[in-house]
Design an enzyme around this catalytic site. Structure first.
Site, PDB file in Angstrom:
ATOM      1  N   HIS A  52       0.851  -1.184   0.000  1.00  0.00           N
ATOM      2  CA  HIS A  52       0.000   0.000   0.000  1.00  0.00           C
ATOM      3  C   HIS A  52       0.892   1.240   0.000  1.00  0.00           C
ATOM      4  CE1 HIS A  52       0.538  -0.936   4.384  1.00  0.00           C
ATOM      5  NE2 HIS A  52       0.998   0.303   4.315  1.00  0.00           N
TER       6      HIS A  52
HETATM    7  C1  T46 Z   1       3.141   0.768   6.806  1.00  0.00           C
HETATM    8  C2  T46 Z   1       3.908  -0.496   6.968  1.00  0.00           C
HETATM    9  C3  T46 Z   1       5.396  -0.244   7.068  1.00  0.00           C
HETATM   10  C4  T46 Z   1      -3.947  -0.629  13.521  1.00  0.00           C
HETATM   11  O1  T46 Z   1      -5.038  -0.853  14.067  1.00  0.00           O
HETATM   12  N1  T46 Z   1      -3.193   0.419  13.945  1.00  0.00           N
HETATM   13  C5  T46 Z   1      -1.989   0.698  13.391  1.00  0.00           C
HETATM   14  O2  T46 Z   1      -1.329   1.657  13.826  1.00  0.00           O
HETATM   15  C6  T46 Z   1      -1.518  -0.113  12.310  1.00  0.00           C
HETATM   16  C7  T46 Z   1      -0.200   0.192  11.640  1.00  0.00           C
HETATM   17  C8  T46 Z   1      -2.298  -1.153  11.889  1.00  0.00           C
HETATM   18  N2  T46 Z   1      -3.484  -1.407  12.487  1.00  0.00           N
HETATM   19  C9  T46 Z   1      -4.284  -2.561  12.059  1.00  0.00           C
HETATM   20  C10 T46 Z   1      -4.798  -2.492  10.638  1.00  0.00           C
HETATM   21  C11 T46 Z   1      -4.820  -3.939  10.223  1.00  0.00           C
HETATM   22  O3  T46 Z   1      -6.025  -4.534  10.633  1.00  0.00           O
HETATM   23  O4  T46 Z   1      -3.419  -3.700  12.108  1.00  0.00           O
HETATM   24  C12 T46 Z   1      -3.679  -4.575  11.034  1.00  0.00           C
HETATM   25  C13 T46 Z   1      -2.425  -4.822  10.210  1.00  0.00           C
HETATM   26  O5  T46 Z   1      -2.059  -3.616   9.521  1.00  0.00           O
HETATM   27  P1  T46 Z   1      -1.506  -3.616   8.028  1.00  0.00           P
HETATM   28  O6  T46 Z   1      -2.068  -4.744   7.272  1.00  0.00           O
HETATM   29  O7  T46 Z   1      -1.696  -2.234   7.465  1.00  0.00           O
HETATM   30  O8  T46 Z   1       0.067  -3.866   8.289  1.00  0.00           O
HETATM   31  P2  T46 Z   1       1.261  -3.830   7.267  1.00  0.00           P
HETATM   32  O9  T46 Z   1       2.370  -4.516   7.927  1.00  0.00           O
HETATM   33  O10 T46 Z   1       0.859  -4.303   5.906  1.00  0.00           O
HETATM   34  O11 T46 Z   1       1.630  -2.253   7.107  1.00  0.00           O
HETATM   35  C14 T46 Z   1       2.107  -1.524   8.214  1.00  0.00           C
HETATM   36  C15 T46 Z   1       1.391  -0.168   8.346  1.00  0.00           C
HETATM   37  O12 T46 Z   1      -0.033  -0.361   8.346  1.00  0.00           O
HETATM   38  C16 T46 Z   1       1.715   0.791   7.222  1.00  0.00           C
HETATM   39  O13 T46 Z   1       1.306   2.083   7.573  1.00  0.00           O
HETATM   40  O14 T46 Z   1       3.626   1.713   6.207  1.00  0.00           O
HETATM   41  O15 T46 Z   1       3.501  -1.298   8.083  1.00  0.00           O
END
Ligand code: T46
Length: 134
Positions: A52
């Protein structure tokens, strides 16, 4: 001349006979006020994350244990970096598609962000991202 997508910042380490202490502070490694910190750990073998971009968010990523490869894409160019030391910070601003690959089993990726979590700040379709930057 085009600027690099990978922007590394050194994280100062204060070592002594007891071990290491690393510090990220405003005006030092951190160019923004931190409003959120999260960390990614226990990543299963072969799993990649990210896929993303963000509209406004600025982040500093530090792999405080183990290693991870992060690739960045601005719609034209792609660059990738391995974070494998707690002294290596990666700044990621808005408008960059990010993917995280090759997590080592012991990896802990700590991320400092300049904003609270906002679902509306994410661009999750690569096609939409490319349209937004080209
Ligand atoms: C990024 C990369 C480096 C939350 O509730 N609060 C938070 O602060 C974050 C970061 C995530 N979440 C929830 C949203 C999803 O349900 O945690 C779950 C996993 O998040 P996500 O799939 O977005 O994680 P990554 O590892 O794909 O991405 C993350 C960050 O979201 C993003 O901002 O830049 O790490």
């Amino acid at each position: 001349m085009t600027s690099p997508l990978v922007q590394l910042v050194p994280i100062p380490q204060r070592g002594d006979a007891r071990g290491q202490l690393s510090v990220a502070e405003l005006g030092g490694a951190l160019p923004f006020v931190v409003r959120r910190v999260y960390w990614i750990h226990g990543t299963k073998p072969g799993v990649s994350r990210g896929f993303h971009a963000h509209k406004q968010l600025h982040q500093l990523c530090v792999c405080v244990a183990g290693s991870v490869r992060i690739s960045l894409f601005d719609g034209r160019r792609e660059e990738s970096v391995v974070l494998d030391a707690s002294t290596k910070g990666l700044l990621i601003g808005p408008g960059l598609w990010r993917e995280m690959h090759d997590f080592s089993p012991d990896s802990v990726l700590m991320v400092f962000a300049d904003s609270e979590y906002k679902e509306s700040d994410y661009i999750k379709s690569k096609e939409d991202f490319i349209k937004s930057v080209i």
